[in-house]
Write a protein that holds these residues in place. Structure first.
Motif, PDB file in Angstrom:
ATOM      1  N   ALA A  16       9.883  -4.154   0.177  1.00 36.56           N
ATOM      2  CA  ALA A  16       8.704  -4.610  -0.562  1.00 36.56           C
ATOM      3  C   ALA A  16       8.740  -6.120  -0.758  1.00 36.56           C
ATOM      4  N   MET A  17       9.909  -6.664  -1.083  1.00 40.91           N
ATOM      5  CA  MET A  17      10.019  -8.111  -1.267  1.00 40.91           C
ATOM      6  C   MET A  17       9.748  -8.853   0.040  1.00 40.91           C
ATOM      7  N   GLY A  62       6.599 -11.360   0.731  1.00 36.24           N
ATOM      8  CA  GLY A  62       6.931 -12.692   1.216  1.00 36.24           C
ATOM      9  C   GLY A  62       6.271 -13.002   2.547  1.00 36.24           C
ATOM     10  N   PHE A  63       6.223 -12.013   3.426  1.00 39.52           N
ATOM     11  CA  PHE A  63       5.582 -12.204   4.730  1.00 39.52           C
ATOM     12  C   PHE A  63       4.090 -12.495   4.565  1.00 39.52           C
ATOM     13  N   PHE A  64       3.453 -11.823   3.623  1.00 39.20           N
ATOM     14  CA  PHE A  64       2.043 -12.077   3.332  1.00 39.20           C
ATOM     15  C   PHE A  64       1.808 -13.527   2.923  1.00 39.20           C
ATOM     16  N   PHE A  65       2.754 -14.101   2.189  1.00 41.07           N
ATOM     17  CA  PHE A  65       2.617 -15.477   1.725  1.00 41.07           C
ATOM     18  C   PHE A  65       3.101 -16.497   2.760  1.00 41.07           C
ATOM     19  N   TYR A  74       5.152  -3.252   5.062  1.00 39.14           N
ATOM     20  CA  TYR A  74       6.024  -2.323   4.321  1.00 39.14           C
ATOM     21  C   TYR A  74       6.273  -1.042   5.105  1.00 39.14           C
ATOM     22  N   VAL A  75       5.211  -0.417   5.632  1.00 38.62           N
ATOM     23  CA  VAL A  75       5.417   0.877   6.304  1.00 38.62           C
ATOM     24  C   VAL A  75       6.251   0.696   7.569  1.00 38.62           C
ATOM     25  N   PHE A  76       6.110  -0.451   8.249  1.00 38.81           N
ATOM     26  CA  PHE A  76       6.967  -0.690   9.408  1.00 38.81           C
ATOM     27  C   PHE A  76       8.417  -0.890   8.978  1.00 38.81           C
ATOM     28  N   LEU A  77       8.633  -1.769   8.035  1.00 40.30           N
ATOM     29  CA  LEU A  77      10.003  -2.088   7.623  1.00 40.30           C
ATOM     30  C   LEU A  77      10.702  -0.882   7.000  1.00 40.30           C
TER      31      LEU A  77
END
Length: 676
Positions: free
Chosen positions: A179-180, A184-187, A164-167
């Motif tokens: 945030a989405m 999603g990247f985590f999953f 999130y902080v990068f994006l």
């Protein structure tokens, strides 16, 4: 008389939207304000507190349940334990409980001669290095159930926060989209199937480093640069002390190429006047301090490191470039078939579910749009977006490592020989997210949309790749599709996500991305309450009662459950997954070193019943099987008690102490008696 609002005061929805726009409006340097930067991380802290307080985690320790109890597992909330994830439930979790039972020592005393708790198992312990193992802090202040939950969620939630902080640093006006994408990247399948701190921290470090570089070159605040440098420096030590090089190398390479791109972009836009060094000096200082701390730690562990590197497996392993083939390519891009990995068997996508796991490489599939952006900038005689170029180069580098043989020297120089084809996917996933971020940022900046055909081409290429995999599976391995019957839905939705991002509809693209990844990997790991603690069983209670009265040395013969029972009971035993082999232990088993190649490895040590002195073999590269005979000289001199499920065991030199009827076996505690 009715009245209608036709002018004047704005509607409630318009007022809310205006407030939201003011809330998310970036600073003059186009970086997010602190309230936006910390919005999702703050929410994740609250979520983490709730999850840890409830003891909820994703451990597959419930695999043991049907071996020790009848009926359903009351702590299994959703999903199923993954037997494939034995690195978590049968190694990390079992050893963690063993450490707790022994009082969190720096040297675990299970194996005769002991085993260092830091390398390579990264076990909970009490020493100064735990300051850089934040996921282990819970073991010092919590019970096992909550400590395991803390260990599970901290690196995972940190990954979401880092993404999130990068994006949001690149796309500051779209925090909800960001945030989405972050969730999603985590999953992503690779993170879920390799869900360990050694996998997650390199990704956290890479994304945080990329965010720090963005701030270093954009922000006018000296304080912010030092704050970012401190965070990156700390995470550098966190990543390095995890010491899992196959994931560290691709993460570092992505950051290096990203940093070069950022530097060139900055220099092209602002001619060099000596200010560049001031911008990157904090990061360089943080890196130097982190390197010094890591070097000090490695020096203090040099004996263990040397022993580990001297093993037959993995030892000083080297993987040459060009080892990829068509099946590995299909495995890398086949994200729509992720649900088939839950079948937990070898198939078209790979040898096992963990090895077959991958990412939805949305940014890489957007490469036609990326190339169009670069061409457009060159045509307009503006500065080439070198950050995008750097990310393209690192993707090409990874693809060359996977599929192009013959450049071993350069590969070794870049340390790519220290990773593997499956592990390098981590770097491709990070580069993919970076490419996606800058595509969205560029299209927003110029209020552009890729043309219809330019948007259709990458989406079509992705869909075609999934259709090809589906066709091959249908013709050659139809069973693979039984657990992925909706693959065509996820393929279509994934293609739509690519199309939406290209057409500058990021909300739709991010929503599709989130749905696809959560649907594919949301229940890869179970939702579990606490941890299945074998110390609560009658067997373990009996073991601990014997050991408390007269501490002795044990061996577990038969199923893997005997090993787990002995380890979690905290007794001295010749069982367990070893790091650097204990010379004292193996000198007793193999005094002539006749089987050194077989036992000198990072592997699980188990025992089976057979006559004579111990014979050592390797059912797999990371497995050591040893034969046991209670009448052998080894057993007579070194073993006092045996825990066994092996019905073939010779009772000539054993006396039965107690027996237990379990759902799938009978387990006995024997005492070794002199050979008559």
């Amino acid at each position: 008389m009715s009245s209608f609002q036709t002018g004047g005061a704005p509607s409630a929805s318009a007022e809310w939207f205006a407030r939201y726009r003011r809330f998310i409006s970036p600073k003059s340097d186009n970086l997010p304000r602190v309230r936006v930067l910390l919005a999702l991380p703050a929410l994740l802290v609250l979520v983490g507190i709730v999850l840890v307080a409830l003891g909820i985690n994703g451990s597959s320790s419930g695999v043991f349940h049907d071996q020790i109890s009848y009926g359903s597992d009351p702590d299994l909330i959703a999903g199923q334990p993954q037997a494939t994830r034995s690195d978590e439930w049968n190694v990390q979790t079992v050893w963690a409980i063993a450490q707790v039972e022994q009082g969190l020592p720096l040297t675990n005393e299970t194996f005769p001669g002991g085993m260092d708790a830091t390398l390579p198992q990264d076990l909970p312990r009490v020493d100064w290095t735990v300051a850089f193992r934040p996921h282990l802090w819970g073991f010092m202040v919590m019970d096992v159930d909550h400590a395991i939950a803390f260990k599970w969620w901290l690196p995972g939630l940190a990954l979401i926060a880092a993404a999130y902080v990068f994006l949001v640093s690149v796309i500051p006006r779209r925090p909800i989209v960001v945030a989405m994408i972050s969730v999603g990247f985590f999953f992503s399948p690779l993170f879920q199937w390799w869900y360990l701190s050694t996998t997650l921290w390199p990704a956290v470090w890479a994304l945080t480093s990329m965010a720090a570089l963005v701030w270093a070159f954009k922000s006018s605040s000296v304080a912010s640069r030092w704050i970012w440098a401190s965070i990156v420096g700390y995470l550098t030590v966190v990543m390095a002390t995890g010491i899992y090089v196959p994931f560290i190398v691709p993460a570092v390479l992505v950051v290096v190429f990203f940093a070069v791109g950022q530097l060139v972009d900055h220099l092209r836009q602002r001619p060099f006047r000596g200010g560049v060094f001031k911008r990157i000096a904090p990061l360089l200082a943080g890196g130097l301090v982190a390197s010094a701390v890591t070097g000090l730690w490695l020096y203090s562990k040099r004996t263990v490191v040397d022993a580990f590197l001297g093993t037959a497996y993995p030892g000083d392993r080297s993987s040459p470039p060009g080892m990829g083939d068509l099946p590995s390519f299909m495995s890398a891009v086949g994200s729509s078939f992720t649900q088939s990995l839950n079948d937990q068997r070898a198939g078209l996508l790979g040898a096992n579910s963990s090895e077959a796991s991958t990412f939805f490489y949305i940014g890489i599939f957007l490469l036609p749009v990326v190339i169009w952006i670069i061409a457009r900038e060159m045509k307009a005689k503006r500065s080439v977006p070198w950050t995008l170029v750097g990310l393209i180069f690192v993707v090409v580098l990874f693809l060359a490592y996977l599929f192009l043989p013959g450049w071993d020297g350069l590969s070794k120089l870049l340390l790519l020989d220290k990773t593997t084809g499956n592990r390098v996917r981590l770097g491709m996933g990070l580069a993919s997210i970076g490419l996606l971020a800058y595509v969205v940022s560029y299209l927003d900046k110029y209020r552009l949309r890729a043309g219809w055909w330019l948007a259709i081409i990458p989406a079509g290429l992705f869909l075609a790749s999934q259709l090809l995999i589906g066709y091959v599976a249908l013709r050659g391995l139809p069973a693979m599709l039984e657990t992925a019957q909706l693959w065509w839905v996820w393929a279509t939705l994934s293609a739509a996500s690519i199309f939406f991002f290209a057409r500058r509809k990021p909300r739709l693209g991010a929503a599709a991305f989130l749905i696809v990844t959560v649907a594919g990997s949301g229940l890869t790991n179970p939702v579990y309450r606490g941890v299945l603690d074998l110390r609560e069983t009658d067997v373990s209670q009996a073991i601990m009662a014997i050991d408390e009265a007269n501490p002795q040395t044990w061996v577990g013969v038969g199923s893997g459950l005997t090993t787990a029972m002995l380890l979690e009971s905290g007794v001295r035993a010749y069982n367990g997954f070893q790091g650097a082999p204990s010379q004292q232990m193996w000198s007793a088993i193999d005094p002539a070193d006749a089987y050194e190649f077989e036992w000198n490895r990072l592997a699980g040590v188990s025992w089976t019943a057979a006559p004579g002195e111990p014979v050592v073999s390797n059912p797999a590269a990371d497995q050591i099987s040893v034969t046991f005979d209670a009448c052998s000289q080894f057993a007579q001199e070194n073993i006092q008690y045996v825990l066994s499920t092996d019905q073939r065991i010779d009772h000539a030199c054993l006396s039965t102490e107690s027996g237990f009827d379990l759902p799938k076996s009978q387990m006995f505690i024997y005492k070794v008696v002199p050979n008559s």
